[in-house]
Motif scaffolding. Structure first.
Motif, short mmCIF file in Angstrom:
data_model
loop_
_atom_site.label_atom_id
_atom_site.label_comp_id
_atom_site.label_asym_id
_atom_site.label_seq_id
_atom_site.Cartn_x
_atom_site.Cartn_y
_atom_site.Cartn_z
N HIS A 93 7.96 5.69 -4.47
CA HIS A 93 6.62 5.19 -4.75
C HIS A 93 6.54 4.87 -6.23
N CYS A 94 5.62 4.02 -6.60
CA CYS A 94 5.47 3.68 -8.00
C CYS A 94 5.13 4.89 -8.86
N ALA A 95 4.52 5.92 -8.20
CA ALA A 95 4.19 7.14 -8.94
C ALA A 95 5.37 8.10 -9.02
N ASP B 289 0.84 -1.21 0.00
CA ASP B 289 0.00 0.00 0.00
C ASP B 289 0.87 1.26 0.00
N GLY C 208 2.61 1.39 -3.57
CA GLY C 208 1.76 1.30 -4.77
C GLY C 208 2.07 0.12 -5.67
#
Length: 378
Positions: free
Chosen positions: A81-83, A32, A35
């Motif tokens: 984060h993946c973003a 979570d 991501g």
């Protein structure tokens, strides 16, 4: 609860890696936070998830510390984060031996609340330092102001002392020429004079007497303020006789006033006769200055078992209540009337000082119907 469920539902992010950092297992909270799914993270190296600075720190410090000490505590790292944005975490890691080799158990804690708390602590510290600096500056300013005030007060004290000493010197030096004027006036009055000349000589005598009282008050004032205080020579005396003699002299000094002496009680008092006459003279002069001269001024001398008192009463306007608390302070006057007979504003102050040096005090009562009464208790 099964171990798998505890691992996935932990309050912190968990991961298990091989010695080279390859991720073997992650829980849902780490997924979570970053991501990624568990499948996307499985097989990736943990250090590859870090920022460039984090990777360098991992290679140069974190990995060697784990190999040498077997654990690390609260190491702050930034994970991508993946973003693309950074997620700051605190890492706790522990080395564990498995049948297949060494693994690392990683526990990651979010720092959002901790960072907020640290910022609040930092802001509180800055505020405390600012307040301390302000307090220090205020204390320095206060000390400087106190030093300046003390210096100004010392200068004022020296100036006041000098002024009072000058008043004492001048007043003392004025006594000789004034005595000569009074003696010359008395001598001239003995001869044959015209009515106009007698009137002028009478004015000279009254003016010199008034000047004499002023000088006496100024000398006593400076003695009380600058010297060792007013001195007396107390001896047993007939108080009624002393007051009667003083009243006779005051009738000559104040011919426009009707002076009445009343004596109460019997016995002797241990007082300074000259100072008692001075008290009566100042109180009568005050009554003449501010009282109703169409009605008599009553001087009463009282003798009791263990005390004695003298009082001077006059009719006329009451003393304003606002003036009563400071009435016996130097340079205090009730009104502008009586300018022809009043002194320099020291009469009542001298009365109080003479009462104190005799071990007594002075009081005043004043109202429009009963008049004004000054009472000196010994």
């Amino acid at each position: 609860m099964p171990t798998e469920s505890l691992f996935d539902s932990a309050a912190c992010a968990l991961a298990v890696t091989q010695e080279d950092g390859t991720i073997l297992r992650v829980n849902l909270r780490l997924c979570d936070w970053l991501g990624f799914s568990a499948a996307e993270l499985h097989g990736r190296r943990f250090q590859d998830l870090l920022t460039m600075g984090g990777r360098i720190f991992y290679q140069t410090h974190l990995a060697p510390m784990l190999r040498m000490h077997g654990s690390v505590t609260e190491v702050k790292l930034d994970i991508r984060h993946c973003a693309g944005h950074k997620v700051t975490v605190l890492l706790n890691a522990n080395q564990r031996q498995e049948p297949d080799g060494v693994v690392y158990d990683l526990a990651l804690f979010g720092t959002t609340d901790r960072d907020k708390y640290e910022r609040e602590l930092l802001n509180a510290r800055k505020l405390a330092e600012a307040l301390l600096q302000e307090k220090t500056a205020t204390e320095l300013a206060l000390k400087q102001a106190q030093a300046e005030l003390s210096a100004a007060y010392a200068i004022a004290q020296r100036r006041a002392l000098f002024a009072e000493q000058m008043v004492a010197i001048v007043s003392h030096d004025l006594k000789n020429p004034l005595t000569a004027i009074r003696m010359a006036s008395d001598f001239l009055q003995r001869g044959e004079r015209t009515a106009k000349e007698r009137q002028l000589l009478r004015h000279i005598g009254q003016s010199s007497e008034r000047a004499h009282r002023m000088i006496a008050d100024l000398l006593d004032f400076t003695q009380a303020r600058v010297g060792q205080g007013i001195t007396i020579k107390a001896v047993p005396l007939d108080l009624h006789g002393v007051i009667e003699h003083a009243v006779d002299e005051l009738r000559v000094a104040f011919p426009t006033a009707t002076l009445v002496h009343q004596a109460e009680g019997h016995g002797q008092a241990c007082l300074d006769a000259d100072r008692v006459q001075q008290i009566i003279g100042n109180l009568v002069a005050n009554s003449v200055a501010y009282g109703d001269l169409l009605q008599p001024i009553t001087i009463t001398s009282r003798l009791g078992d263990n005390a004695c008192a003298i009082s001077v009463h006059n009719h006329g306007p009451a003393i304003p209540e606002a003036l009563l608390p400071g009435l016996f302070e130097p340079m205090t006057r009730g009104t502008d009337q009586g300018s022809e007979v009043r002194s320099v504003g020291l009469g009542l102050y001298i009365v109080r000082e003479l009462a104190k040096v005799h071990g007594g005090d002075v009081a005043v009562s004043s109202c429009a119907t009963a008049g004004t009464t000054f009472t000196v208790m010994f």
